[in-house]
Design a protein around this motif. Structure first.
Motif, PDB file in Angstrom:
ATOM      1  N   LEU A 288       0.476   6.102   2.238  1.00 13.72           N
ATOM      2  CA  LEU A 288       0.123   5.066   1.274  1.00 13.72           C
ATOM      3  C   LEU A 288       1.082   5.065   0.082  1.00 13.72           C
ATOM      4  N   MET A 289       1.504   6.256  -0.333  1.00 15.23           N
ATOM      5  CA  MET A 289       2.459   6.347  -1.438  1.00 15.23           C
ATOM      6  C   MET A 289       3.801   5.729  -1.055  1.00 15.23           C
ATOM      7  N   VAL A 290       4.224   5.930   0.179  1.00 16.93           N
ATOM      8  CA  VAL A 290       5.488   5.345   0.646  1.00 16.93           C
ATOM      9  C   VAL A 290       5.380   3.824   0.658  1.00 16.93           C
ATOM     10  N   ILE A 291       4.252   3.309   1.155  1.00 14.70           N
ATOM     11  CA  ILE A 291       4.057   1.855   1.170  1.00 14.70           C
ATOM     12  C   ILE A 291       4.063   1.305  -0.254  1.00 14.70           C
ATOM     13  N   PHE A 292       3.344   1.976  -1.158  1.00 13.99           N
ATOM     14  CA  PHE A 292       3.314   1.558  -2.554  1.00 13.99           C
ATOM     15  C   PHE A 292       4.706   1.614  -3.169  1.00 13.99           C
ATOM     16  N   ALA A 293       5.465   2.635  -2.842  1.00 13.65           N
ATOM     17  CA  ALA A 293       6.818   2.779  -3.383  1.00 13.65           C
ATOM     18  C   ALA A 293       7.730   1.651  -2.900  1.00 13.65           C
ATOM     19  N   VAL A 294       7.588   1.273  -1.649  1.00 14.55           N
ATOM     20  CA  VAL A 294       8.410   0.188  -1.111  1.00 14.55           C
ATOM     21  C   VAL A 294       8.086  -1.118  -1.828  1.00 14.55           C
ATOM     22  N   PHE A 295       6.793  -1.433  -1.939  1.00 17.17           N
ATOM     23  CA  PHE A 295       6.414  -2.669  -2.627  1.00 17.17           C
ATOM     24  C   PHE A 295       6.799  -2.640  -4.104  1.00 17.17           C
ATOM     25  N   SER A 296       6.663  -1.495  -4.731  1.00 20.88           N
ATOM     26  CA  SER A 296       7.036  -1.362  -6.139  1.00 20.88           C
ATOM     27  C   SER A 296       8.534  -1.554  -6.313  1.00 20.88           C
ATOM     28  N   THR A 297       9.315  -1.042  -5.385  1.00 19.24           N
ATOM     29  CA  THR A 297      10.770  -1.192  -5.451  1.00 19.24           C
ATOM     30  C   THR A 297      11.175  -2.648  -5.239  1.00 19.24           C
ATOM     31  N   ILE A 298      10.496  -3.317  -4.331  1.00 15.23           N
ATOM     32  CA  ILE A 298      10.802  -4.729  -4.081  1.00 15.23           C
ATOM     33  C   ILE A 298      10.480  -5.565  -5.323  1.00 15.23           C
ATOM     34  N   GLU A 299       9.342  -5.285  -5.933  1.00 15.54           N
ATOM     35  CA  GLU A 299       8.907  -6.055  -7.107  1.00 15.54           C
ATOM     36  C   GLU A 299       9.705  -5.722  -8.366  1.00 15.54           C
ATOM     37  N   ASN A 300       9.872  -4.428  -8.656  1.00 20.91           N
ATOM     38  CA  ASN A 300      10.409  -4.004  -9.948  1.00 20.91           C
ATOM     39  C   ASN A 300      11.761  -3.313  -9.886  1.00 20.91           C
ATOM     40  N   GLY A 301      12.300  -3.113  -8.720  1.00 21.59           N
ATOM     41  CA  GLY A 301      13.549  -2.366  -8.600  1.00 21.59           C
ATOM     42  C   GLY A 301      13.272  -0.867  -8.599  1.00 21.59           C
ATOM     43  N   LEU A 302      14.313  -0.082  -8.714  1.00 20.54           N
ATOM     44  CA  LEU A 302      14.165   1.371  -8.682  1.00 20.54           C
ATOM     45  C   LEU A 302      13.441   1.867  -9.927  1.00 20.54           C
ATOM     46  N   SER A 303      12.506   2.771  -9.703  1.00 18.86           N
ATOM     47  CA  SER A 303      11.779   3.396 -10.806  1.00 18.86           C
ATOM     48  C   SER A 303      11.303   4.764 -10.328  1.00 18.86           C
ATOM     49  N   PHE A 304      10.561   5.437 -11.173  1.00 18.49           N
ATOM     50  CA  PHE A 304      10.016   6.746 -10.808  1.00 18.49           C
ATOM     51  C   PHE A 304       9.080   6.642  -9.608  1.00 18.49           C
ATOM     52  N   LYS A 305       8.356   5.534  -9.519  1.00 20.02           N
ATOM     53  CA  LYS A 305       7.405   5.329  -8.415  1.00 20.02           C
ATOM     54  C   LYS A 305       8.116   5.283  -7.065  1.00 20.02           C
ATOM     55  N   THR A 306       9.366   4.887  -7.078  1.00 14.87           N
ATOM     56  CA  THR A 306      10.133   4.817  -5.836  1.00 14.87           C
ATOM     57  C   THR A 306      10.307   6.206  -5.222  1.00 14.87           C
ATOM     58  N   PHE A 307      10.539   7.194  -6.063  1.00 12.15           N
ATOM     59  CA  PHE A 307      10.837   8.536  -5.577  1.00 12.15           C
ATOM     60  C   PHE A 307       9.630   9.469  -5.576  1.00 12.15           C
ATOM     61  N   LEU A 308       8.478   8.992  -5.994  1.00  9.54           N
ATOM     62  CA  LEU A 308       7.280   9.819  -6.060  1.00  9.54           C
ATOM     63  C   LEU A 308       6.900  10.452  -4.713  1.00  9.54           C
ATOM     64  N   PRO A 309       6.963   9.720  -3.598  1.00 11.33           N
ATOM     65  CA  PRO A 309       6.625  10.360  -2.312  1.00 11.33           C
ATOM     66  C   PRO A 309       7.548  11.531  -1.960  1.00 11.33           C
ATOM     67  N   LEU A 310       8.776  11.510  -2.446  1.00 12.73           N
ATOM     68  CA  LEU A 310       9.700  12.602  -2.146  1.00 12.73           C
ATOM     69  C   LEU A 310       9.255  13.921  -2.780  1.00 12.73           C
ATOM     70  N   PHE A 311       8.520  13.850  -3.870  1.00 14.37           N
ATOM     71  CA  PHE A 311       8.039  15.060  -4.519  1.00 14.37           C
ATOM     72  C   PHE A 311       6.843  15.667  -3.787  1.00 14.37           C
ATOM     73  N   PHE A 312       6.082  14.830  -3.071  1.00 11.29           N
ATOM     74  CA  PHE A 312       4.894  15.306  -2.378  1.00 11.29           C
ATOM     75  C   PHE A 312       5.141  15.622  -0.900  1.00 11.29           C
ATOM     76  N   ALA A 313       6.232  15.152  -0.344  1.00  9.76           N
ATOM     77  CA  ALA A 313       6.536  15.392   1.067  1.00  9.76           C
ATOM     78  C   ALA A 313       6.694  16.882   1.401  1.00  9.76           C
ATOM     79  N   PRO A 314       7.324  17.699   0.562  1.00  4.09           N
ATOM     80  CA  PRO A 314       7.448  19.120   0.919  1.00  4.09           C
ATOM     81  C   PRO A 314       6.104  19.833   1.078  1.00  4.09           C
ATOM     82  N   MET A 315       5.086  19.396   0.348  1.00  4.93           N
ATOM     83  CA  MET A 315       3.761  20.014   0.502  1.00  4.93           C
ATOM     84  C   MET A 315       3.209  19.794   1.894  1.00  4.93           C
TER      85      MET A 315
END
Length: 79
Positions: free
Chosen positions: A33-60
């Motif tokens: 869900l975070m990846v989907i949200f990040a994709v839509f957020s990137t499409i709407e607003n461009g690159l932001s912190f939300k774009t890379f948020l899933p990368l911080f949680f993937a190692p867990m």
């Protein structure tokens, strides 16, 4: 040196494995869900912190997979 898992009984390991699998599924769904949200957020607003948020949680997720593998290995040695 004995592993921490060797101190658990077989029943405790089974319960821990079931709990870890459930948490893995929940975390996997949330990460998806975070990846989907990040994709839509990137499409709407461009690159932001939300774009890379899933990368911080993937190692867990991978740590949980590794832990499940270790629990299964410990259970297999006890059979």
């Amino acid at each position: 040196m004995a592993s921490l898992l060797s101190t658990y009984s077989k029943v405790e390991l089974s319960k821990k494995l079931k709990k870890q699998k459930t948490m893995l599924i929940i975390q996997g769904i949330l990460l998806f869900l975070m990846v989907i949200f990040a994709v839509f957020s990137t499409i709407e607003n461009g690159l932001s912190f939300k774009t890379f948020l899933p990368l911080f949680f993937a190692p867990m997720l991978f740590v949980m997979l590794f832990e499940i593998k270790n629990i299964k290995k410990e259970l297999a040695t006890r059979k």
